[in-house]
Design a protein around this motif. Sequence first.
Motif, PDB file in Angstrom:
ATOM      1  N   ASP A  36       0.882  -1.175   0.099  1.00 47.28           N
ATOM      2  CA  ASP A  36      -0.194  -0.251   0.117  1.00 47.28           C
ATOM      3  C   ASP A  36       1.389   1.218  -0.392  1.00 47.28           C
ATOM      4  O   ASP A  36       1.086   1.744  -0.698  1.00 47.28           O
ATOM      5  CB  ASP A  36      -1.215  -0.239   1.290  1.00 47.28           C
ATOM      6  CG  ASP A  36      -1.584   1.493   1.686  1.00 47.28           C
ATOM      7  OD1 ASP A  36      -2.292   1.132   0.287  1.00 47.28           O
ATOM      8  OD2 ASP A  36      -1.535   2.211   2.512  1.00 47.28           O
ATOM      9  N   ARG A  37       1.913   0.900   1.020  1.00 44.45           N
ATOM     10  CA  ARG A  37       2.202   2.238   0.732  1.00 44.45           C
ATOM     11  C   ARG A  37       3.474   2.574  -0.584  1.00 44.45           C
ATOM     12  O   ARG A  37       3.323   3.819  -0.717  1.00 44.45           O
ATOM     13  CB  ARG A  37       4.024   2.300   2.161  1.00 44.45           C
ATOM     14  CG  ARG A  37       5.006   2.975   2.521  1.00 44.45           C
ATOM     15  CD  ARG A  37       5.552   3.202   3.550  1.00 44.45           C
ATOM     16  NE  ARG A  37       6.751   2.212   3.224  1.00 44.45           N
ATOM     17  CZ  ARG A  37       7.342   1.316   4.283  1.00 44.45           C
ATOM     18  NH1 ARG A  37       7.437   2.150   5.485  1.00 44.45           N
ATOM     19  NH2 ARG A  37       8.104   0.580   4.196  1.00 44.45           N
ATOM     20  N   ALA A  38       4.188   1.990  -1.337  1.00 45.28           N
ATOM     21  CA  ALA A  38       5.100   1.745  -2.561  1.00 45.28           C
ATOM     22  C   ALA A  38       3.692   2.536  -3.173  1.00 45.28           C
ATOM     23  O   ALA A  38       4.087   2.966  -4.609  1.00 45.28           O
ATOM     24  CB  ALA A  38       5.053   0.281  -2.723  1.00 45.28           C
ATOM     25  N   GLU A  39       2.667   1.827  -3.379  1.00 49.09           N
ATOM     26  CA  GLU A  39       1.348   1.468  -4.330  1.00 49.09           C
ATOM     27  C   GLU A  39       1.295   3.803  -3.787  1.00 49.09           C
ATOM     28  O   GLU A  39       1.262   4.475  -5.489  1.00 49.09           O
ATOM     29  CB  GLU A  39       0.472   1.552  -4.133  1.00 49.09           C
ATOM     30  CG  GLU A  39      -0.789   1.739  -4.937  1.00 49.09           C
ATOM     31  CD  GLU A  39      -0.642   2.032  -6.352  1.00 49.09           C
ATOM     32  OE1 GLU A  39      -0.853   2.298  -7.048  1.00 49.09           O
ATOM     33  OE2 GLU A  39       0.150   0.806  -6.707  1.00 49.09           O
ATOM     34  N   ARG A  40       1.360   3.865  -2.678  1.00 51.50           N
ATOM     35  CA  ARG A  40       0.828   5.419  -2.672  1.00 51.50           C
ATOM     36  C   ARG A  40       1.878   6.276  -2.719  1.00 51.50           C
ATOM     37  O   ARG A  40       1.594   7.357  -3.993  1.00 51.50           O
ATOM     38  CB  ARG A  40       0.371   5.946  -1.273  1.00 51.50           C
ATOM     39  CG  ARG A  40      -1.707   5.475  -0.644  1.00 51.50           C
ATOM     40  CD  ARG A  40      -1.393   6.108   0.948  1.00 51.50           C
ATOM     41  NE  ARG A  40      -1.213   5.420   1.619  1.00 51.50           N
ATOM     42  CZ  ARG A  40       0.007   5.698   2.839  1.00 51.50           C
ATOM     43  NH1 ARG A  40       0.496   6.001   3.436  1.00 51.50           N
ATOM     44  NH2 ARG A  40       0.404   4.021   3.704  1.00 51.50           N
ATOM     45  N   ILE A  41       3.403   5.885  -2.841  1.00 53.61           N
ATOM     46  CA  ILE A  41       3.869   6.755  -2.725  1.00 53.61           C
ATOM     47  C   ILE A  41       4.546   6.624  -4.452  1.00 53.61           C
ATOM     48  O   ILE A  41       5.112   7.587  -5.149  1.00 53.61           O
ATOM     49  CB  ILE A  41       6.055   6.131  -2.465  1.00 53.61           C
ATOM     50  CG1 ILE A  41       5.675   6.018  -0.729  1.00 53.61           C
ATOM     51  CG2 ILE A  41       7.307   6.742  -3.314  1.00 53.61           C
ATOM     52  CD1 ILE A  41       7.114   5.478  -0.175  1.00 53.61           C
ATOM     53  N   ARG A  42       4.133   5.414  -4.942  1.00 53.81           N
ATOM     54  CA  ARG A  42       4.150   5.883  -6.345  1.00 53.81           C
ATOM     55  C   ARG A  42       3.761   6.470  -6.873  1.00 53.81           C
ATOM     56  O   ARG A  42       3.713   7.320  -7.876  1.00 53.81           O
ATOM     57  CB  ARG A  42       3.841   4.024  -7.416  1.00 53.81           C
ATOM     58  CG  ARG A  42       4.287   4.319  -8.576  1.00 53.81           C
ATOM     59  CD  ARG A  42       4.369   2.916  -9.197  1.00 53.81           C
ATOM     60  NE  ARG A  42       3.296   1.871  -9.244  1.00 53.81           N
ATOM     61  CZ  ARG A  42       3.768   0.661  -7.891  1.00 53.81           C
ATOM     62  NH1 ARG A  42       5.277   0.292  -7.310  1.00 53.81           N
ATOM     63  NH2 ARG A  42       2.699   0.265  -7.218  1.00 53.81           N
ATOM     64  N   ARG A  43       2.363   6.768  -6.487  1.00 59.92           N
ATOM     65  CA  ARG A  43       0.863   7.589  -6.714  1.00 59.92           C
ATOM     66  C   ARG A  43       1.487   8.915  -6.501  1.00 59.92           C
ATOM     67  O   ARG A  43       1.070   9.344  -7.816  1.00 59.92           O
ATOM     68  CB  ARG A  43      -0.345   7.041  -6.292  1.00 59.92           C
ATOM     69  CG  ARG A  43      -1.852   7.560  -7.191  1.00 59.92           C
ATOM     70  CD  ARG A  43      -3.472   6.870  -6.658  1.00 59.92           C
ATOM     71  NE  ARG A  43      -3.108   6.759  -5.489  1.00 59.92           N
ATOM     72  CZ  ARG A  43      -3.000   5.827  -4.248  1.00 59.92           C
ATOM     73  NH1 ARG A  43      -3.593   4.702  -4.597  1.00 59.92           N
ATOM     74  NH2 ARG A  43      -3.203   6.784  -2.865  1.00 59.92           N
ATOM     75  N   ASP A  44       2.319   9.362  -5.442  1.00 60.33           N
ATOM     76  CA  ASP A  44       2.335  10.551  -5.648  1.00 60.33           C
ATOM     77  C   ASP A  44       3.755  10.824  -6.351  1.00 60.33           C
ATOM     78  O   ASP A  44       3.633  12.654  -6.797  1.00 60.33           O
ATOM     79  CB  ASP A  44       3.232  11.157  -3.944  1.00 60.33           C
ATOM     80  CG  ASP A  44       2.205  10.663  -3.143  1.00 60.33           C
ATOM     81  OD1 ASP A  44       0.783  10.774  -3.554  1.00 60.33           O
ATOM     82  OD2 ASP A  44       1.910  10.685  -1.490  1.00 60.33           O
TER      83      ASP A  44
END
Lengths: 166, 254
Positions: A36-44
């Motif tokens: 989830d964190r990786a996905e959020r960072i990628r999105r950001d």
Amino acid sequence: MLSFSVTFFITVANLAVLYLVLRKLLWKPLRAFMDDRAERIRRDVDEAASVKRSAEEMRQRYDDLITNADEEAEWVLRDAEDRAAVRSREIVAEAEREAEAALRRAAERSALEVARARDQLAEEIAGIAVAAASVAARKGLDGEAERLAALEFIRELGGTGERSDA
Amino acid sequence: MERQASEEAVSIGQRITEAISIRTVFTIRLFGNEIPISDTVIGSWVAMAIIVAAAIAVTRRLRDVPRRPQAIAEAFVEFADSFACGVMGPAGKAYAPFLGTLAAYLAVANLLPMLTPIGGFGFEPPFEIKPIMRDINITAGLSASVIAVVLGSSIAKRGVLGWAASLLKPVAFMLPFNILEYAIRPVSLALRLFGNILGAFIIMRLIEALVPIGAPPIAGLYFDLFDGVMQTVVFVYLSTIFIGEAIHMEEAHE
């Protein structure tokens, strides 16, 4: 130490239990959290990249605008000058035309005045002639007598007759 | 003098024999059977409790910017995942929790005895943590579990018939050797772990008895710390390779 005991089965069960517990308590939440964190960072990061891109586009547009603004201002100025020149020429031409018309009108009016004055003069001369003729008819005209008659005539006309003496 | 020395050697030998012996602490009655619970089982429960408590403490409140315990747990999980995937390919991710569990259990169980205070000169340690891997039933239980996973992964990959057929590869002549592998591998895993830990334990006891000052901490760095970590790595590494081979047997043979 080397004899077989029930500890063997307990160990197998222990490992199985520990595996199930760790999979549920450690692997599942940590993997989910990290994904989830990786996905959020990628999105950001993607979002930041797109924001940066649009900001750069905007800056490019403003740069273009500012560069064009100088040219545009120059063009506006030149255009205004051109138009002003044209207009001033028009104004001068019109003024000249008007002045010419005024002159012409004045000339026409003065010619008319002259004509009118000439007619009046002619009329008056005719009157004077008639008056002179009537005076002459009344008296015989000799040297001194003619001069006096003329003076009288002038007085009759309304003058003083003094200038002739002077 | 000689007699005194030999008596001392006997007493050291007795002490070591006593130290490596496995005591039954209590028994549980289950379905009419008496089940003896040895000190090694209690030791493994303690190790399990420590691991589970650590897992609960770490995952209770996960933060985006991890603090040290969470960072260690993340690194552990990621390392297990990438290690398993590195050996087995993408299929390894499913086995990473098992291998990680094995590694955590072995590491904690092997390193826990380091906390025992060293006795000598009349000083008796108030408590003593002995390595549980000195009990071959524990190491055998672990290696049997590993071989069960190896077998299970092979059957899960190609079905029972496919697994049976895989025993005939690369040639039918290899059948007895392939079957033997399923017996030899767990035995070698169990004996390697048991022998190394027991040997290190006995050597440390000897050193503590003979040179109680100075030598034990230094020797302990090798026999307790290095050996404990090393045996964990070897056991888990071999387990990973065995499972990886079971998954990729066909590719390897074709």
